[in-house]
Motif scaffolding. Sequence first.
Motif, mmCIF file in Angstrom:
data_model
loop_
_atom_site.group_PDB
_atom_site.id
_atom_site.type_symbol
_atom_site.label_atom_id
_atom_site.label_comp_id
_atom_site.label_asym_id
_atom_site.label_seq_id
_atom_site.Cartn_x
_atom_site.Cartn_y
_atom_site.Cartn_z
ATOM 1 N N LEU A 3 0.783 -0.050 9.196
ATOM 2 C CA LEU A 3 0.643 0.506 7.850
ATOM 3 C C LEU A 3 -0.708 1.194 7.712
ATOM 4 N N THR A 5 -3.770 1.647 5.936
ATOM 5 C CA THR A 5 -4.465 0.841 4.935
ATOM 6 C C THR A 5 -5.158 1.698 3.867
ATOM 7 N N LEU A 8 -2.366 2.404 1.507
ATOM 8 C CA LEU A 8 -2.074 1.125 0.877
ATOM 9 C C LEU A 8 -3.060 0.845 -0.258
ATOM 10 N N LYS A 11 -2.519 3.222 -3.255
ATOM 11 C CA LYS A 11 -1.350 2.839 -4.051
ATOM 12 C C LYS A 11 -1.660 1.616 -4.915
ATOM 13 N N ALA A 28 2.996 -1.517 -3.396
ATOM 14 C CA ALA A 28 2.172 -0.758 -2.458
ATOM 15 C C ALA A 28 2.538 -1.082 -1.013
ATOM 16 N N LEU A 29 2.725 -2.361 -0.718
ATOM 17 C CA LEU A 29 3.091 -2.743 0.652
ATOM 18 C C LEU A 29 4.459 -2.195 1.038
ATOM 19 N N THR A 32 4.443 1.708 1.297
ATOM 20 C CA THR A 32 3.707 2.160 2.479
ATOM 21 C C THR A 32 4.534 1.910 3.736
ATOM 22 N N ALA A 123 -3.342 -7.487 0.857
ATOM 23 C CA ALA A 123 -2.444 -6.461 1.402
ATOM 24 C C ALA A 123 -2.941 -6.003 2.768
ATOM 25 N N ASP A 124 -4.247 -5.835 2.902
ATOM 26 C CA ASP A 124 -4.815 -5.459 4.206
ATOM 27 C C ASP A 124 -4.566 -6.545 5.249
ATOM 28 N N ALA A 127 -1.020 -6.251 6.310
ATOM 29 C CA ALA A 127 -0.897 -5.070 7.176
ATOM 30 C C ALA A 127 -1.354 -5.404 8.595
#
Length: 132
Positions: A3, A5, A8, A11, A28-29, A32, A123-124, A127
Amino acid sequence: MKLDTKILEEKIREYREFKSCSESTLMALCETAKYPMSKSDMCKLACGFAGGMGGTFDEGTCGALTGALMANGLLIDDEVKIKANAKILFETFKDEYGSVCCGVISKNGDDKSPCVDCCVFIADKLAELLDE
């Protein structure tokens, strides 16, 4: 699955202007990752987790984490990997913020300044796990 980032984060920041942490993180996840679910359905799935689950704040889990956990389940087909990732996400989030409780992090919803960073952080991390 790799993904971007940067996209991400963009978003998340965009959605967090008008959506909750759980909605913003999930949307967002999934977007993406190009997951085939409508924004409307993602919002319905995640909205009950807003404000620490139903707006409980001091009793509920941070929506950034619950949004990431939902995305984790949607984006991976292997139940063993889903559970392993969930544990890593939980522990990583708790180590970073000292708690997974929305009310602790947001002072019972009175200070939402950490919210975007919580969403981006977890989220990171997901990812990163998806890329392994």
